[in-house]
Design a protein around this motif. Structure first.
Motif, PDB file in Angstrom:
ATOM      1  N   THR A  53      17.659  51.354  73.619  1.00 44.81           N
ATOM      2  CA  THR A  53      18.777  50.937  74.474  1.00 44.81           C
ATOM      3  C   THR A  53      19.901  50.269  73.564  1.00 44.81           C
ATOM      4  OG1 THR A  53      17.521  51.020  76.465  1.00 44.81           O
ATOM      5  CG2 THR A  53      19.607  50.177  76.513  1.00 44.81           C
ATOM      6  N   ARG A  54      19.382  49.462  73.002  1.00 41.08           N
ATOM      7  CA  ARG A  54      20.423  48.550  72.212  1.00 41.08           C
ATOM      8  C   ARG A  54      21.042  49.203  70.904  1.00 41.08           C
ATOM      9  NH1 ARG A  54      19.057  42.886  68.779  1.00 41.08           N
ATOM     10  NH2 ARG A  54      17.934  44.516  67.437  1.00 41.08           N
ATOM     11  N   TRP A  84      27.956  44.787  75.520  1.00 44.55           N
ATOM     12  CA  TRP A  84      26.456  44.413  76.005  1.00 44.55           C
ATOM     13  C   TRP A  84      25.659  43.920  74.674  1.00 44.55           C
ATOM     14  CZ3 TRP A  84      23.432  44.195  80.370  1.00 44.55           C
ATOM     15  CH2 TRP A  84      24.314  44.831  81.502  1.00 44.55           C
ATOM     16  N   VAL A  85      25.869  44.519  73.523  1.00 44.21           N
ATOM     17  CA  VAL A  85      25.418  43.983  72.318  1.00 44.21           C
ATOM     18  C   VAL A  85      26.136  42.762  71.786  1.00 44.21           C
ATOM     19  CG1 VAL A  85      24.690  44.676  70.174  1.00 44.21           C
ATOM     20  CG2 VAL A  85      24.254  46.121  71.935  1.00 44.21           C
ATOM     21  N   GLY A 102      26.035  37.075  70.881  1.00 40.96           N
ATOM     22  CA  GLY A 102      26.615  35.972  70.888  1.00 40.96           C
ATOM     23  C   GLY A 102      26.000  34.908  71.791  1.00 40.96           C
ATOM     24  N   PHE A 103      25.576  35.046  72.747  1.00 43.60           N
ATOM     25  CA  PHE A 103      24.913  34.176  73.853  1.00 43.60           C
ATOM     26  C   PHE A 103      23.678  33.757  73.203  1.00 43.60           C
ATOM     27  CE2 PHE A 103      22.289  33.002  77.415  1.00 43.60           C
ATOM     28  CZ  PHE A 103      22.978  32.021  78.074  1.00 43.60           C
ATOM     29  N   ALA A 104      22.962  34.760  72.734  1.00 47.28           N
ATOM     30  CA  ALA A 104      21.639  34.427  71.800  1.00 47.28           C
ATOM     31  C   ALA A 104      21.870  33.422  70.736  1.00 47.28           C
ATOM     32  CB  ALA A 104      20.989  35.625  71.327  1.00 47.28           C
ATOM     33  N   THR A 113      17.845  44.011  81.720  1.00 42.55           N
ATOM     34  CA  THR A 113      18.318  44.530  80.365  1.00 42.55           C
ATOM     35  C   THR A 113      18.930  43.402  79.596  1.00 42.55           C
ATOM     36  OG1 THR A 113      18.368  46.774  81.257  1.00 42.55           O
ATOM     37  CG2 THR A 113      19.586  46.265  79.174  1.00 42.55           C
ATOM     38  N   ALA A 114      19.876  42.744  80.267  1.00 45.75           N
ATOM     39  CA  ALA A 114      20.567  41.804  79.548  1.00 45.75           C
ATOM     40  C   ALA A 114      19.440  40.512  78.959  1.00 45.75           C
ATOM     41  CB  ALA A 114      21.507  40.961  80.571  1.00 45.75           C
TER      42      ALA A 114
END
Length: 220
Positions: free
Chosen positions: A9-10, A18-19, A24-26, A174-175
């Motif tokens: 999916t990624r 989404w990626v 960035g959040f990760a 998924t997120a």
């Protein structure tokens, strides 16, 4: 094979918000400045973040990043729960500078949790949030990732399901997968590629068929 599905999916979503946004959040999650044991993960009264906590625990072990290992904070601790699953909401009252409070809220956050989150922020803790329309929580967070649930009033930056690769019913889950996967990655090289060892290790994990994340968390 859950990990294989999210990897595919990624790959199909590469270059999309989404990626980019989850990566960035990760990065914020990984570099928030807390030490091992000081990443507090809490959900809502009706939805404890088992998946996120379990996957972060896996990534911490797999990538050798102990700071990613979460402390799951629970709204209700059943009698006889093991020590690592017996951390109640009172733990949030002790949150302070050098610690990170990560709120995973697919629904509305409890008012008492929001009060504790606000107190933790005033005490210097870094506040991160994944939510799908909780404006009060989003306003408290230093960084927030909003996943759309179909409501048009959500911010323009919200991640929105496309109905094909990401159905609306799977958007929040998924997120979570994308964030936890990105949190354990090796840094991107100057040409934008990931290290060979990271790719090889990921491939080996996919073909080995990892066990269910919740089972690993409960039995650890």
């Amino acid at each position: 094979m859950e990990d294989a599905r999210i990897q595919i999916t990624r790959a199909l979503l590469e270059g999309t918000d989404w990626v980019v946004r989850t990566r960035g959040f990760a990065r914020t999650l990984r570099t928030a400045g807390h030490q091992a044991g000081d990443l507090l993960v809490v959900g809502t009264p009706t939805d404890e973040p088992w998946h996120m906590a379990a996957h972060l625990s896996d990534e911490a072990q797999f990538a050798g990043i102990p700071e990613l290992a979460p402390t799951l904070v629970r709204h209700y601790v059943p009698a006889g729960a093991p020590a690592h699953l017996s951390v109640g909401l009172s733990r949030l009252e002790a949150a302070r500078k050098g610690q990170t409070l990560f709120v995973v809220a697919p629904g509305a956050s409890d008012e008492h949790v929001l009060e504790r989150v606000a107190d933790a922020r005033r005490s210097g803790a870094v506040i991160l949030a994944m939510e799908n329309g909780d404006r009060d929580l989003r306003d408290l967070a230093h960084d927030a990732l909003t996943i759309a649930d179909g409501r048009p009033a959500l911010p323009r930056t919200a991640l929105r399901p496309d109905g094909l690769l990401i159905p609306q019913t799977m958007a929040f889950e998924t997120a979570q997968h994308l964030v936890s996967l990105a949190a354990g990655e090796t840094p991107v090289t100057l040409d934008g590629r990931r290290g060979f060892r990271d790719k090889l290790a990921r491939w080996l994990e996919v073909i080995s068929g990892p066990a269910e994340a919740e089972d690993r968390l409960v039995s650890s």
